[in-house]
Each structure stands twice: as C-alpha cells, then as structure tokens.
Design a protein around this motif. Structure first.
Motif, PDB file in Angstrom:
ATOM      1  N   VAL A   1      32.815 104.664 -28.057  1.00 55.03           N
ATOM      2  CA  VAL A   1      33.981 105.623 -28.857  1.00 55.03           C
ATOM      3  C   VAL A   1      33.389 107.057 -29.166  1.00 55.03           C
ATOM      4  O   VAL A   1      34.152 108.015 -29.207  1.00 55.03           O
TER       5      VAL A   1
ATOM      6  N   VAL B   1      37.281  98.176 -32.907  1.00 53.51           N
ATOM      7  CA  VAL B   1      36.640  99.586 -32.586  1.00 53.51           C
ATOM      8  C   VAL B   1      35.239  99.782 -33.432  1.00 53.51           C
ATOM      9  O   VAL B   1      34.420 100.377 -32.816  1.00 53.51           O
TER      10      VAL B   1
ATOM     11  N   LYS C   1      40.756 111.155 -29.652  1.00 58.21           N
ATOM     12  CA  LYS C   1      40.912 110.127 -30.902  1.00 58.21           C
ATOM     13  C   LYS C   1      41.652 110.565 -31.888  1.00 58.21           C
ATOM     14  O   LYS C   1      41.989 109.907 -32.869  1.00 58.21           O
TER      15      LYS C   1
ATOM     16  N   THR D   1      41.718 105.730 -21.558  1.00 63.37           N
ATOM     17  CA  THR D   1      41.871 105.192 -23.121  1.00 63.37           C
ATOM     18  C   THR D   1      42.984 105.708 -23.688  1.00 63.37           C
ATOM     19  O   THR D   1      43.879 104.819 -24.398  1.00 63.37           O
TER      20      THR D   1
ATOM     21  N   THR E   1      32.632 108.761 -36.153  1.00 57.59           N
ATOM     22  CA  THR E   1      32.410 108.736 -34.684  1.00 57.59           C
ATOM     23  C   THR E   1      32.420 109.920 -33.926  1.00 57.59           C
ATOM     24  O   THR E   1      32.377 110.100 -32.843  1.00 57.59           O
TER      25      THR E   1
ATOM     26  N   ALA F   1      31.953 100.794 -31.357  1.00 57.01           N
ATOM     27  CA  ALA F   1      31.197 102.202 -31.781  1.00 57.01           C
ATOM     28  C   ALA F   1      29.890 101.870 -32.346  1.00 57.01           C
ATOM     29  O   ALA F   1      29.092 102.728 -32.623  1.00 57.01           O
TER      30      ALA F   1
END
Length: 263
Positions: free
Chosen positions: A17, A55, A25, A248, A129, A59
């Motif tokens: 991530v 997630v 993102k 993704t 992230t 991450a």
C-alpha cells in the motif's frame, strides 16, 4: 498526543500500500467515501469495515493504534448520535416531555456514526501510507488539467498538504498548553457548559497566537528556500504509474462499483 491523533501523520513501512502511486490512493479514497455514503444497511457497513481491515493488514499498520486514534472524534460521534436520536421522527419508542426517541432515529444515528468512523478511517489510512510530499505531488497531478482555466493546482495541493501535516502539531500544542494551564490552577472539567467554555479562553488564545507564529515561520522558511509556487518547479522523483498501480486502480474501482450496486 501524537499517539492519539493519527490524521495527518505518516507511518513509513515497506508495504504494498505504501508503494502505490499517490494518485491511485487519492482516487480510491474518493471512491471509498462515495461508497460509504451510498451504503444504506449494516451488512454493507460490515463489508466496508472488512475491506478497511484488509488494507490495514496489507499496509502493516498497528490496528490497536488506529482504533485508539479514533478517540478525538468521540465527542462528535456522541453529539451527532444524540442529535439524530431526538430529532428524527417515526415510530415512538420512548417519550418524556419534549424528548422523543424513535426507532428510525436510533437506526439513522447508528448509520451516521458508522459513516463518520469509516470516513475517518479512510482518510487516516491515506495519510498514514502516503508521505506529505507524495500526497502534494499526487493531488497536484490530479488537479493539473484545471490549470488551463488558471486554477492554482499546486498552491491548493500545497495548502492541503501543510494543513494535514500540522493537524498533529496543533493537537500537540493544545496538549502542552492545557498541561501548562492546569499547572497554574486552570480547571477545564468542572462546572456547567458556560463555565467550561469560559475556561477554554486561556487555552485558545495562546494556541491561536502560536499558530500564527508557526505560519509566519513556515512562510519565511519557504521564502528562504526560494519557493515561488508551482511555475517551473521540477521534482527529484517524478510520479510514474507502474503496472501494479494500474491493476490496483482498475481492480479496486471495479470492486467499489460492484459494492455501490450490490450494497
């Protein structure tokens, strides 16, 4: 205080991530927020929460710390929950004077609480992230088509990045000032609402002045480094979409669209 306020912080990790393109993102975060508002039952919220937990695991973020970071919004949750419980009309479950609790009010209050928590978790995961620099570059890149109409994409991206960056700093300053005022005999907890509001004045004034001083110092520091806005600026690490970023984006977007239709 920084352990309790996660919004605006960045936790460096060597995870999938973290290495995603910031533009991916940002787009997925916006789609996530749309999905949260479109869900209208608790099963859907459970599925969305499961996605958030997935997630967090990908991450490599500490789940207990993220849950603890929700504490600052507890007051907002309580206020919105109580407000919805006593203002939504419907099937009466309990009544005392002008106060009325309805079945629809309880359900809607729970919906609003779930939405607030999920929205905060989504934006918090974005900041945890994504480094502030990459977040600024990603936001500017997404807004760059608007430059044809003279939209200040770089300046807006920089302001958003600085605002997110200084959220933990402001909370830390608040904590320090509050402890200093308590050491001088200030009382922020006793009395009625008006007394508590009055007691906050010795806290808000120095916090406001410190914020102005910090903003002035930041402006001087940026000018000393010859910052002149986005015109002609170059980047040490230009953003580039890789195969994993494209896959993704397509996969998660399709998942979100499916969720909007099904949930």
């Amino acid at each position: 205080m920084n352990d309790r306020v996660l919004l605006g912080q960045y936790m460096p990790r060597d995870s999938f991530v973290h290495h995603l393109d910031p533009r991916v993102k940002l787009v997925l975060t916006i789609l996530f927020m749309v999905l949260v508002f479109m869900v209208d039952h608790f099963v859907g919220y459970a599925v969305v929460l499961a996605f958030v937990l997935m997630v967090v695991a990908l991450a490599d973020l500490p789940l207990p710390k993220i849950i603890k970071g929700l504490k600052p919004i507890l007051t907002i949750l309580i206020f919105t929950t109580v407000l919805n419980i006593f203002t939504i009309r419907g099937q009466v479950l309990w009544q005392w004077g002008f106060l009325t609790v309805t079945k629809e009010g309880l359900v809607w209050a729970a919906f609003v609480a779930c939405r607030i928590v999920l929205l905060v978790l989504g934006t918090t995961l974005l900041s945890l992230t994504t480094s502030p620099l990459k977040l600024t570059d990603g936001l500017e890149s997404l807004l760059s088509p608007l430059k044809v109409v003279r939209f200040p994409a770089h300046e807006l991206a920089m302001m958003v990045s600085i605002a997110l960056r200084f959220i933990p700093t402001l909370f830390e300053e608040t904590d320090k000032i509050m402890k200093a005022q308590k050491a001088r005999g200030a009382d922020f907890e006793s009395g009625n609402i008006l007394d508590r509001a009055r007691a906050m004045i010795p806290l808000l004034v120095p916090l406001f002045l410190n914020s102005l001083d910090r903003a002035s110092e930041l402006g001087v520091a940026m000018e000393a480094r010859c910052y002149r806005g986005g015109e002609g600026r170059t980047r040490l690490n230009p953003l580039s979409m890789e195969r994993k970023d494209t896959l993704t984006l397509i996969g998660v977007t399709a998942l979100f669209i499916l969720g909007m239709v099904v949930l």
